[in-house]
Design an enzyme around this catalytic site. Structure first.
Site, PDB file in Angstrom:
ATOM      1  NE  ARG A 134      -3.724   7.622  -7.783  1.00 25.66           N
ATOM      2  CZ  ARG A 134      -3.627   6.784  -6.757  1.00 25.66           C
ATOM      3  NH1 ARG A 134      -3.929   7.204  -5.543  1.00 25.66           N
ATOM      4  NH2 ARG A 134      -3.251   5.527  -6.923  1.00 25.66           N
TER       5      ARG A 134
ATOM      6  CE  LYS B  56       2.455  -8.895  -6.281  1.00 27.14           C
ATOM      7  NZ  LYS B  56       1.348  -8.606  -5.378  1.00 27.14           N
TER       8      LYS B  56
ATOM      9  NE  ARG C 110      -5.671   8.478   0.338  1.00 21.67           N
ATOM     10  CZ  ARG C 110      -5.372   7.406  -0.396  1.00 21.67           C
ATOM     11  NH1 ARG C 110      -5.665   6.210   0.060  1.00 21.67           N
ATOM     12  NH2 ARG C 110      -4.801   7.528  -1.591  1.00 21.67           N
TER      13      ARG C 110
ATOM     14  CG  ASP D 254       2.796   4.595  -3.918  1.00 11.12           C
ATOM     15  OD1 ASP D 254       2.627   5.679  -3.353  1.00 11.12           O
ATOM     16  OD2 ASP D 254       2.114   3.584  -3.666  1.00 11.12           O
TER      17      ASP D 254
ATOM     18  CG  HIS E  28      -2.065   0.844   1.304  1.00 15.51           C
ATOM     19  ND1 HIS E  28      -2.429   1.701   0.293  1.00 15.51           N
ATOM     20  CD2 HIS E  28      -2.971   1.080   2.307  1.00 15.51           C
ATOM     21  CE1 HIS E  28      -3.493   2.406   0.649  1.00 15.51           C
ATOM     22  NE2 HIS E  28      -3.838   2.053   1.891  1.00 15.51           N
TER      23      HIS E  28
ATOM     24  CG  PHE F 215       5.605  -0.783 -11.873  1.00 16.85           C
ATOM     25  CD1 PHE F 215       5.376  -0.207 -13.110  1.00 16.85           C
ATOM     26  CD2 PHE F 215       6.762  -0.479 -11.184  1.00 16.85           C
ATOM     27  CE1 PHE F 215       6.315   0.650 -13.665  1.00 16.85           C
ATOM     28  CE2 PHE F 215       7.706   0.378 -11.725  1.00 16.85           C
ATOM     29  CZ  PHE F 215       7.479   0.948 -12.966  1.00 16.85           C
TER      30      PHE F 215
ATOM     31  NE  ARG G 139     -18.262 -11.132  12.549  1.00 22.08           N
ATOM     32  CZ  ARG G 139     -17.987 -12.358  12.161  1.00 22.08           C
ATOM     33  NH1 ARG G 139     -18.011 -12.689  10.874  1.00 22.08           N
ATOM     34  NH2 ARG G 139     -17.694 -13.272  13.047  1.00 22.08           N
TER      35      ARG G 139
ATOM     36  CG  HIS H 154      -4.256   0.491  -8.504  1.00 18.78           C
ATOM     37  ND1 HIS H 154      -5.600   0.389  -8.267  1.00 18.78           N
ATOM     38  CD2 HIS H 154      -3.764   1.369  -7.604  1.00 18.78           C
ATOM     39  CE1 HIS H 154      -5.912   1.186  -7.254  1.00 18.78           C
ATOM     40  NE2 HIS H 154      -4.819   1.795  -6.841  1.00 18.78           N
TER      41      HIS H 154
HETATM   42  N1  COA Z   1       5.490  -6.369 -10.158  1.00 21.11           N
HETATM   43  C1  COA Z   1       5.499  -7.569 -10.755  1.00 21.11           C
HETATM   44  N2  COA Z   1       4.400  -8.318 -10.925  1.00 21.11           N
HETATM   45  C2  COA Z   1       3.227  -7.832 -10.456  1.00 21.11           C
HETATM   46  C3  COA Z   1       3.142  -6.575  -9.839  1.00 21.11           C
HETATM   47  C4  COA Z   1       4.329  -5.856  -9.688  1.00 21.11           C
HETATM   48  N3  COA Z   1       4.306  -4.650  -9.087  1.00 21.11           N
HETATM   49  N4  COA Z   1       1.862  -6.342  -9.505  1.00 21.11           N
HETATM   50  C5  COA Z   1       1.170  -7.407  -9.896  1.00 21.11           C
HETATM   51  N5  COA Z   1       1.998  -8.302 -10.485  1.00 21.11           N
HETATM   52  C6  COA Z   1       1.622  -9.601 -11.017  1.00 21.11           C
HETATM   53  C7  COA Z   1       1.499 -10.605  -9.876  1.00 21.11           C
HETATM   54  O1  COA Z   1       2.712 -11.244  -9.606  1.00 21.11           O
HETATM   55  C8  COA Z   1       0.439 -11.526 -10.394  1.00 21.11           C
HETATM   56  O2  COA Z   1       1.029 -12.371 -11.341  1.00 21.11           O
HETATM   57  P1  COA Z   1       0.593 -13.922 -11.386  1.00 21.11           P
HETATM   58  O3  COA Z   1      -0.865 -13.911 -11.743  1.00 21.11           O
HETATM   59  O4  COA Z   1       1.487 -14.490 -12.412  1.00 21.11           O
HETATM   60  O5  COA Z   1       0.834 -14.464  -9.994  1.00 21.11           O
HETATM   61  C9  COA Z   1      -0.500 -10.589 -11.153  1.00 21.11           C
HETATM   62  O6  COA Z   1       0.304  -9.481 -11.568  1.00 21.11           O
HETATM   63  C10 COA Z   1      -1.664 -10.110 -10.305  1.00 21.11           C
HETATM   64  O7  COA Z   1      -1.116  -9.485  -9.128  1.00 21.11           O
HETATM   65  P2  COA Z   1      -1.817  -9.466  -7.716  1.00 21.11           P
HETATM   66  O8  COA Z   1      -0.792  -9.161  -6.672  1.00 21.11           O
HETATM   67  O9  COA Z   1      -2.637 -10.706  -7.510  1.00 21.11           O
HETATM   68  O10 COA Z   1      -2.782  -8.238  -7.871  1.00 21.11           O
HETATM   69  P3  COA Z   1      -3.556  -7.537  -6.699  1.00 21.11           P
HETATM   70  O11 COA Z   1      -4.711  -6.862  -7.315  1.00 21.11           O
HETATM   71  O12 COA Z   1      -3.783  -8.456  -5.561  1.00 21.11           O
HETATM   72  O13 COA Z   1      -2.474  -6.491  -6.162  1.00 21.11           O
HETATM   73  C11 COA Z   1      -1.107  -4.673  -5.933  1.00 21.11           C
HETATM   74  C12 COA Z   1      -2.425  -5.163  -6.492  1.00 21.11           C
HETATM   75  C13 COA Z   1      -1.081  -3.152  -6.007  1.00 21.11           C
HETATM   76  C14 COA Z   1      -0.982  -5.072  -4.445  1.00 21.11           C
HETATM   77  C15 COA Z   1       0.047  -5.282  -6.729  1.00 21.11           C
HETATM   78  O14 COA Z   1      -0.023  -4.829  -8.064  1.00 21.11           O
HETATM   79  C16 COA Z   1       1.380  -4.970  -6.114  1.00 21.11           C
HETATM   80  O15 COA Z   1       1.826  -5.692  -5.209  1.00 21.11           O
HETATM   81  N6  COA Z   1       2.066  -3.873  -6.598  1.00 21.11           N
HETATM   82  C17 COA Z   1       3.292  -3.465  -5.997  1.00 21.11           C
HETATM   83  C18 COA Z   1       3.023  -2.675  -4.710  1.00 21.11           C
HETATM   84  C19 COA Z   1       2.512  -1.291  -4.982  1.00 21.11           C
HETATM   85  O16 COA Z   1       3.005  -0.580  -5.840  1.00 21.11           O
HETATM   86  N7  COA Z   1       1.524  -0.890  -4.191  1.00 21.11           N
HETATM   87  C20 COA Z   1       0.922   0.428  -4.276  1.00 21.11           C
HETATM   88  C21 COA Z   1      -0.450   0.331  -4.849  1.00 21.11           C
HETATM   89  S1  COA Z   1      -1.103   1.934  -5.199  1.00 21.11           S
END
Ligand code: COA
Length: 394
Positions: free
Chosen positions: A287, A272, A354, A329, A239, A276, A373, A278
């Protein structure tokens, strides 16, 4: 049925009875505060597009809009800025608490602790009805004004033993923060970039930390508990903590070529890349383009030949290899660096911004509350006979 149905209304609960991993796609309530990624709307705060707000508004106007529902007029904005100025000081017992915290504490932990401590010193008076006996915006405005003071008081004391005066006469939260950080009034461009980034970070519907704040508020807990819980949730690298992790990655590389090699290596190990992807946006974070333009402008101003080209290269590699796009970010990280902000302050700045969204959601939740809940899908052991302790085998 109230606005916040506590999940019974969600498509998952109604249609499939299946658990949605990470609640993805679950509609967990209604809000009038923002739209995120809705076709034809993109990101809007109370109906105003993020592009318009970031281009023409100030963070204080946006905070007022989120909390009070409409944009302020000139007189209201001026009075609001004056009010926030009066709310910057720290009570003496809070200074004592901050002075006890170690210099190597994470600044997010400092804000979490500071918020909680302030809740004991200036408590919300009557939470039993879910309605504060104080003016509804009082604690929200106090927290918006005081978080930068809290962070920088602790920072100055823990790094050099100085007990700084946190009451500047600066017009905005952005200029107040940069003034205290650098110990001199800030220039216009830097103040504008930070202010725009606060607008971009101010609100984002039911993200994890906001949802946490709403869950806390739904129990009729107090304002400080909701915001303290939200800070703890924002801290994680999936996050808010992603901006710090993104900068750590960017600063590892000396050149774009180096970054290309390094990121390909990370991807080959299925790492990861922070900053990158969302959960909601599927084709781009609106944004990101805005903050990228500011990061580029600051890179040009400082004649940077490393961090911005490295950032662009990482961006291209992740788009090419994974089809993922930068979220807010990623380019915030280099923009903040060019403003001379220490990396460990990146997520705390997210808190400053925020807080407006969290507070508006707490008030919205309270206005039409139902305990949040949800239920869980059980996949543990089936029913079994209890075994007395003397008959258990190790
Ligand atoms: N780098 C590399 N691969 C990524 C990625 C990243 N930043 N974000 C997603 N992926 C890949 C995952 O590995 C997954 O691949 P798979 O299906 O082969 O396992 C797929 O994309 C789906 O990712 P998932 O983590 O299940 O998506 P989510 O909706 O649960 O998560 C985030 C969303 C934001 C948590 C995720 O994109 C992430 O961890 N990003 C990096 C942290 C970040 O920048 N957070 C700020 C958000 S504003």
């Amino acid at each position: 049925m109230g606005q916040h149905a506590g999940f019974e209304n969600s498509p998952i609960a109604e249609n499939s009875g299946q658990a949605a991993e990470g609640l993805a796609g679950v509609v967990a309530g209604r809000t009038k505060l923002s739209t995120v990624g809705k076709a034809g709307h993109g990101l809007t705060y109370r109906g105003y597009s993020i592009e318009d707000l970031a281009a023409a508004a100030t963070f204080e106007e946006v905070a007022w809009l989120l909390l009070r529902g409409e944009l302020p007029n000139a007189a209201q904005l001026s009075a609001y800025r004056d009010l926030l100025k009066t709310q910057r000081d720290l009570p003496d017992p809070l200074k004592v608490v901050l002075e006890q915290l170690p210099g190597d504490a994470h600044p997010m932990d400092v804000l979490r602790t500071g918020c909680s401590a302030l809740g004991t010193l200036e408590p919300e008076l009557d939470i039993s009805t879910g309605i504060s006996t104080d003016a509804p915006f009082k604690i929200a405005d106090r927290l918006l004004a005081v978080f930068p003071s809290m962070l920088l008081y602790w920072h100055a004391y823990s790094t050099s033993g100085r007990r700084i005066d946190v009451c500047t006469d600066d017009e905005s939260i952005a200029t107040h923060f940069l003034h205290l950080l650098h110990d001199r009034p800030t220039d216009e461009l830097h103040a504008r970039v930070l202010d725009a980034s606060l607008i971009l970070y101010a609100e984002h519907e039911f993200n994890a930390s906001t949802f946490t704040a709403r869950v806390a508020a739904s129990t009729l807990s107090d304002f400080y508990s909701a915001i303290t819980a939200a800070i703890g949730t924002l801290r994680g690298p999936l996050h808010g903590g992603a901006n710090e992790a993104a900068f750590e990655l960017i600063s590892r590389f000396d050149s774009a070529e180096d970054a290309e090699r390094g990121v390909m290596e990370l991807l080959s190990h299925k790492v990861k890349v922070m900053g990158f992807g969302h959960r909601v946006y599927r084709s781009g974070d609106p944004r990101s383009d805005i903050i990228q333009r500011w990061a580029k402008r600051l890179a040009d101003e400082t004649a940077d030949e490393r961090l911005y080209p490295v950032s662009e290269c990482i961006d291209q590699v992740i788009r090419r290899e994974k089809g993922l796009f930068p979220n807010l970010d990623f380019y915030s990280a280099s923009a903040y660096h060019f403003l001379g902000i220490p990396t460990s302050f990146f997520t705390p700045i997210f808190v400053f911004a925020r807080t407006a969204g969290w507070a508006a959601h707490v008030l919205e939740q309270r206005a039409d509350n139902r305990l949040i809940r949800p239920s869980a899908e059980y996949d543990g052991p089936g029913p079994r006979a209890f075994v007395p302790i003397e008959r258990r085998v190790s």
